[in-house]
Design a protein around this motif. Structure first.
Motif, PDB file in Angstrom:
ATOM      1  N   ALA A 132       0.816  -1.220   0.000  1.00  0.00           N
ATOM      2  CA  ALA A 132       0.000   0.000   0.000  1.00  0.00           C
ATOM      3  C   ALA A 132       0.846   1.265   0.000  1.00  0.00           C
ATOM      4  N   ASP A 133       2.171   1.140   0.209  1.00  0.00           N
ATOM      5  CA  ASP A 133       3.058   2.311   0.225  1.00  0.00           C
ATOM      6  C   ASP A 133       3.582   2.657  -1.159  1.00  0.00           C
ATOM      7  N   LEU A 134       3.508   1.719  -2.103  1.00  0.00           N
ATOM      8  CA  LEU A 134       4.248   1.869  -3.355  1.00  0.00           C
ATOM      9  C   LEU A 134       3.793   3.078  -4.174  1.00  0.00           C
ATOM     10  N   GLY A 135       2.481   3.255  -4.341  1.00  0.00           N
ATOM     11  CA  GLY A 135       1.998   4.367  -5.147  1.00  0.00           C
ATOM     12  C   GLY A 135       2.387   5.712  -4.577  1.00  0.00           C
ATOM     13  N   LEU A 136       2.187   5.881  -3.286  1.00  0.00           N
ATOM     14  CA  LEU A 136       2.547   7.147  -2.633  1.00  0.00           C
ATOM     15  C   LEU A 136       4.046   7.398  -2.716  1.00  0.00           C
ATOM     16  N   ALA A 137       4.824   6.368  -2.412  1.00  0.00           N
ATOM     17  CA  ALA A 137       6.276   6.529  -2.437  1.00  0.00           C
ATOM     18  C   ALA A 137       6.761   6.906  -3.832  1.00  0.00           C
ATOM     19  N   ALA A 138       6.161   6.318  -4.872  1.00  0.00           N
ATOM     20  CA  ALA A 138       6.573   6.616  -6.241  1.00  0.00           C
ATOM     21  C   ALA A 138       6.335   8.094  -6.574  1.00  0.00           C
ATOM     22  N   ILE A 139       5.188   8.630  -6.158  1.00  0.00           N
ATOM     23  CA  ILE A 139       4.892  10.046  -6.426  1.00  0.00           C
ATOM     24  C   ILE A 139       5.885  10.936  -5.691  1.00  0.00           C
ATOM     25  N   ILE A 140       6.156  10.625  -4.430  1.00  0.00           N
ATOM     26  CA  ILE A 140       7.075  11.448  -3.643  1.00  0.00           C
ATOM     27  C   ILE A 140       8.471  11.421  -4.239  1.00  0.00           C
ATOM     28  N   VAL A 141       8.955  10.237  -4.592  1.00  0.00           N
ATOM     29  CA  VAL A 141      10.297  10.111  -5.162  1.00  0.00           C
ATOM     30  C   VAL A 141      10.396  10.854  -6.491  1.00  0.00           C
ATOM     31  N   ALA A 142       9.337  10.804  -7.303  1.00  0.00           N
ATOM     32  CA  ALA A 142       9.368  11.478  -8.608  1.00  0.00           C
ATOM     33  C   ALA A 142       9.374  12.993  -8.468  1.00  0.00           C
ATOM     34  N   LEU A 143       8.644  13.514  -7.464  1.00  0.00           N
ATOM     35  CA  LEU A 143       8.480  14.965  -7.348  1.00  0.00           C
ATOM     36  C   LEU A 143       9.497  15.632  -6.428  1.00  0.00           C
ATOM     37  N   ARG A 144      10.083  14.880  -5.535  1.00  0.00           N
ATOM     38  CA  ARG A 144      10.965  15.479  -4.527  1.00  0.00           C
ATOM     39  C   ARG A 144      12.146  16.240  -5.134  1.00  0.00           C
ATOM     40  N   PRO A 145      12.819  15.733  -6.166  1.00  0.00           N
ATOM     41  CA  PRO A 145      13.941  16.502  -6.728  1.00  0.00           C
ATOM     42  C   PRO A 145      13.511  17.835  -7.336  1.00  0.00           C
ATOM     43  N   LEU A 146      12.284  17.917  -7.791  1.00  0.00           N
ATOM     44  CA  LEU A 146      11.797  19.134  -8.441  1.00  0.00           C
ATOM     45  C   LEU A 146      11.190  20.125  -7.457  1.00  0.00           C
ATOM     46  N   LEU A 147      10.456  19.624  -6.446  1.00  0.00           N
ATOM     47  CA  LEU A 147       9.651  20.495  -5.590  1.00  0.00           C
ATOM     48  C   LEU A 147      10.088  20.509  -4.136  1.00  0.00           C
ATOM     49  N   GLY A 148      10.949  19.588  -3.749  1.00  0.00           N
ATOM     50  CA  GLY A 148      11.297  19.473  -2.335  1.00  0.00           C
ATOM     51  C   GLY A 148      10.392  18.478  -1.639  1.00  0.00           C
ATOM     52  N   SER A 149      10.824  18.031  -0.463  1.00  0.00           N
ATOM     53  CA  SER A 149      10.110  16.957   0.237  1.00  0.00           C
ATOM     54  C   SER A 149       8.703  17.353   0.639  1.00  0.00           C
ATOM     55  N   HIS A 150       8.538  18.550   1.231  1.00  0.00           N
ATOM     56  CA  HIS A 150       7.218  18.936   1.744  1.00  0.00           C
ATOM     57  C   HIS A 150       6.197  19.020   0.617  1.00  0.00           C
ATOM     58  N   ALA A 151       6.532  19.738  -0.460  1.00  0.00           N
ATOM     59  CA  ALA A 151       5.580  19.893  -1.563  1.00  0.00           C
ATOM     60  C   ALA A 151       5.287  18.544  -2.220  1.00  0.00           C
ATOM     61  N   ALA A 152       6.306  17.701  -2.336  1.00  0.00           N
ATOM     62  CA  ALA A 152       6.095  16.381  -2.929  1.00  0.00           C
ATOM     63  C   ALA A 152       5.126  15.561  -2.090  1.00  0.00           C
ATOM     64  N   GLU A 153       5.263  15.631  -0.773  1.00  0.00           N
ATOM     65  CA  GLU A 153       4.355  14.893   0.104  1.00  0.00           C
ATOM     66  C   GLU A 153       2.946  15.451   0.037  1.00  0.00           C
ATOM     67  N   VAL A 154       2.809  16.775  -0.011  1.00  0.00           N
ATOM     68  CA  VAL A 154       1.479  17.390  -0.103  1.00  0.00           C
ATOM     69  C   VAL A 154       0.771  16.936  -1.376  1.00  0.00           C
ATOM     70  N   ILE A 155       1.487  16.960  -2.503  1.00  0.00           N
ATOM     71  CA  ILE A 155       0.878  16.544  -3.766  1.00  0.00           C
ATOM     72  C   ILE A 155       0.532  15.058  -3.726  1.00  0.00           C
ATOM     73  N   ALA A 156       1.440  14.247  -3.167  1.00  0.00           N
ATOM     74  CA  ALA A 156       1.195  12.801  -3.127  1.00  0.00           C
ATOM     75  C   ALA A 156      -0.035  12.454  -2.309  1.00  0.00           C
ATOM     76  N   VAL A 157      -0.160  13.027  -1.112  1.00  0.00           N
ATOM     77  CA  VAL A 157      -1.294  12.681  -0.255  1.00  0.00           C
ATOM     78  C   VAL A 157      -2.598  13.248  -0.805  1.00  0.00           C
ATOM     79  N   THR A 158      -2.513  14.266  -1.671  1.00  0.00           N
ATOM     80  CA  THR A 158      -3.707  14.832  -2.294  1.00  0.00           C
ATOM     81  C   THR A 158      -4.129  14.023  -3.514  1.00  0.00           C
ATOM     82  N   VAL A 159      -3.170  13.686  -4.354  1.00  0.00           N
ATOM     83  CA  VAL A 159      -3.459  13.068  -5.649  1.00  0.00           C
ATOM     84  C   VAL A 159      -3.780  11.578  -5.523  1.00  0.00           C
ATOM     85  N   TRP A 160      -3.036  10.854  -4.685  1.00  0.00           N
ATOM     86  CA  TRP A 160      -3.189   9.398  -4.649  1.00  0.00           C
ATOM     87  C   TRP A 160      -4.616   8.943  -4.322  1.00  0.00           C
TER      88      TRP A 160
END
Length: 587
Positions: free
Chosen positions: A77-105
């Motif tokens: 159950a972690d794989l989808g969220l983790a994939a979004i965070i890993v993909a976005l973190r280099p571009l947006l930073g950890s906080h923004a990547a987590e916000v988008i992941a928990v919103t979109v997933w």
């Protein structure tokens, strides 16, 4: 076929995006602070953070809870969220990547769930009901609450896997059955909440084989999909604590229990050509099924009581008070009505469809049969939905969480009810939509009388964002706090806690409840023994109504040997130990 697929996907995507946008705007402030809807959501985010920070894939323990508590979840159950965070973190930073992941997933899962409901409805009732079922599912409270932005716990994924399995079974071919078997196993790997419904779906398939409605190849495909996914899932997702002595997730005990019925289904399929008569097939089903159940219970008796290891006192103080774990009898009337209203109407509509099909079956070949888009041969599919709804309602009577799958499974029959009402005039159509709109049931429930709970002693919320932010500014330490606050503390600080709302944390739960209930005079010594640096004081502390208890003293002031280090605007406080054996609060 391709055009229909694109159309269904578009409808589901538009509905999910529109509602998801409304939900996101409404919760934007909380989402921006990663203030998620539920304690399980924030704990899952903490688990993913730990994994991405280097905790081994197989280590599911939360090391800041109770000295290191093995969680009953899996990484699937972690794989989808983790994939979004890993993909976005280099571009947006950890906080923004987590916000988008928990919103979109959750919205992505919602779109998939709606797409599957539309597919199921088309297979059951044809074009007339397909799109309508998608709209009804989009409003199907309480299932919709599982897909709100921030709801990253595994319940949404489990609903998607259940619906995918049902859609596969209704395809009535080997490919669909293999998909259903794989989804069944994947859901069991994620968690056991939907296990009773998955078992009923498997029984429906086996009964269809015994009645010569399901081919042996189809049954074999289901069994192979189930067994192979269980084996691969065991290899990929079994945690380092696979030997944990409980049947509450992907443990050795539970996995052995899964294998017995899966093997029995495969054996039945292999006997297909030898067992040609109905009576022989039913004898084989009863014999092999009974043997599989007996073997499963002999190997894994703990599966009869997944929460049997929970201390009865803790169950009374905490587990029985969890909202979705309450029964219809123990929950407030308004809550029960809001949860069970739509599933009950959907079950009645499904039974009506079954009765209607029986009438159509006696007039096969009439023009109305085909023109209505609801041919009589679809009747066995309605039997499956009725069986699953009956099971989900039985679960709801014991634990309200059964209403989540029930609300979505009700959508096809409710859509058929709306389709039939279109031919009876505007009044019937409006009435049918009022009955089918799940969001209206909790709104109507507000008019029902509800009990008012015992008044809280003290002020403030121990898990509020301001409390967590203030605690995070203090040097890290061990915190004694109300059980639900434990998850928020782990998700928002570097502190450790004794307890959080998880049934495996028996020792920590007992320690926290005992601390608050103990006499105020021994609180300092108890805190020293537990190694606690901070106490949280807020409203509704457990034991606060007990005169002379540590909770009562905290709710009204402070404790001997402790000093208030922060007072929150809502009146909640952080209290630190003046002297701690083994050292002062960390600096």
């Amino acid at each position: 076929m391709a055009r229909r697929l694109r159309s269904d996907t578009l409808i589901a995507a538009v509905l999910a995006l529109l509602l998801g946008l409304v939900w996101t705007i409404r919760a934007s402030s909380d989402l921006g602070q990663l203030r998620l809807p539920d304690t399980d959501d924030v704990m899952r985010l903490a688990q993913i953070r730990d994994w991405l920070a280097g905790q081994p894939f197989g280590d599911l323990s939360q090391h800041r809870l109770a000295g290191g508590l093995p969680m009953h979840w899996t990484r699937l159950a972690d794989l989808g969220l983790a994939a979004i965070i890993v993909a976005l973190r280099p571009l947006l930073g950890s906080h923004a990547a987590e916000v988008i992941a928990v919103t979109v997933w959750p919205i992505v899962l919602f779109a998939v769930a709606l797409r599957l409901v539309i597919r199921i409805a088309r297979r059951l009732g044809g074009e007339r009901v397909a799109a309508t079922a998608g709209v009804i599912a989009a409003l199907a409270y309480p299932a919709t609450t599982v897909f709100l932005p921030g709801r990253i716990d595994h319940h949404g994924l489990q609903l998607v896997l259940l619906l995918a399995g049902v859609a596969g079974l209704l395809a009535r071919d080997a490919r669909g059955a293999a998909l259903a078997g794989g989804c069944t196993a994947a859901s069991l790997i994620v968690g056991l909440e939907t296990a009773p419904l998955l078992a009923l779906a498997g029984l429906w398939l086996v009964a269809g084989w015994a009645r010569h409605r399901v081919a042996g190849a189809t049954l074999a495909a289901f069994a192979l999909g189930l067994l192979l996914t269980l084996i691969v899932g065991r290899a990929l997702f079994a945690s380092d604590d696979f030997a944990y002595p409980a049947c509450d997730g992907l443990t050795r005990i539970a996995w052995r229990a899964f294998l017995a019925p899966a093997g029995a289904v495969l054996l039945l399929a292999l006997l297909d050509r030898l067992l040609t008569g109905h009576r022989l097939r039913w004898i084989a089903v009863v014999a092999l099924g009974g043997g599989a159940v007996a073997l499963g219970l002999a190997l894994s008796p703990q599966c009869l009581h997944p929460y049997g290891a929970v201390d009865p006192r803790i169950a009374a103080l905490w587990l029985n008070q969890v909202g979705e774990a309450q029964s219809i009898r123990s929950a407030p009337v308004a809550t029960s009505f809001g949860y069970a209203g739509l599933p009950l109407v959907g079950f009645a509509a499904t039974l009506w469809q079954m009765a209607r099909r029986r009438g159509l079956a006696s007039h096969r070949g009439t023009p109305g049969d085909t023109a209505s888009g609801m041919a009589a041969e679809t009747r066995p599919g309605w039997e499956l939905i009725a069986l699953l709804l009956a099971g989900a309602l039985a679960i709801t009577a014991v634990q309200l969480r059964g209403a989540y799958p029930a609300a979505l499974l009700a959508a096809p029959a409710l859509a058929a009810m709306v389709a039939a009402a279109r031919d009876r005039g505007p009044a019937a159509l409006v009435a049918s939509w009022l009955a089918a709109a799940g969001i209206l049931y909790p709104l109507a429930a507000r008019a029902l009388p509800s009990k008012t709970g015992e008044a809280s002693v003290g002020r403030g919320d121990c898990g509020a964002p301001a409390m967590i932010a203030t605690l995070n500014r203090l040097p890290p330490g061990r915190v004694i706090a109300p059980v639900d606050a434990g998850a928020w503390i782990i998700g928002g600080t570097a502190d450790t806690v004794l307890a959080a709302p998880y049934h495996r944390d028996g020792a920590g739960l007992r320690a926290v409840y005992a601390f608050y209930a103990a006499p105020a005079g021994v609180a300092a010594a108890t805190a020293d023994r537990l190694g606690a640096h901070y106490l949280l004081a807020c409203a509704a502390l457990p034991g606060a109504h007990r005169r002379g208890s540590a909770a009562a003293a905290l709710a009204r002031g402070t404790l001997p040997g402790f000093a208030t280090v922060a007072v929150l605007p809502d009146g909640a406080r952080i209290i630190a130990r003046n002297r701690l054996s083994g050292g002062a609060p960390p600096a």
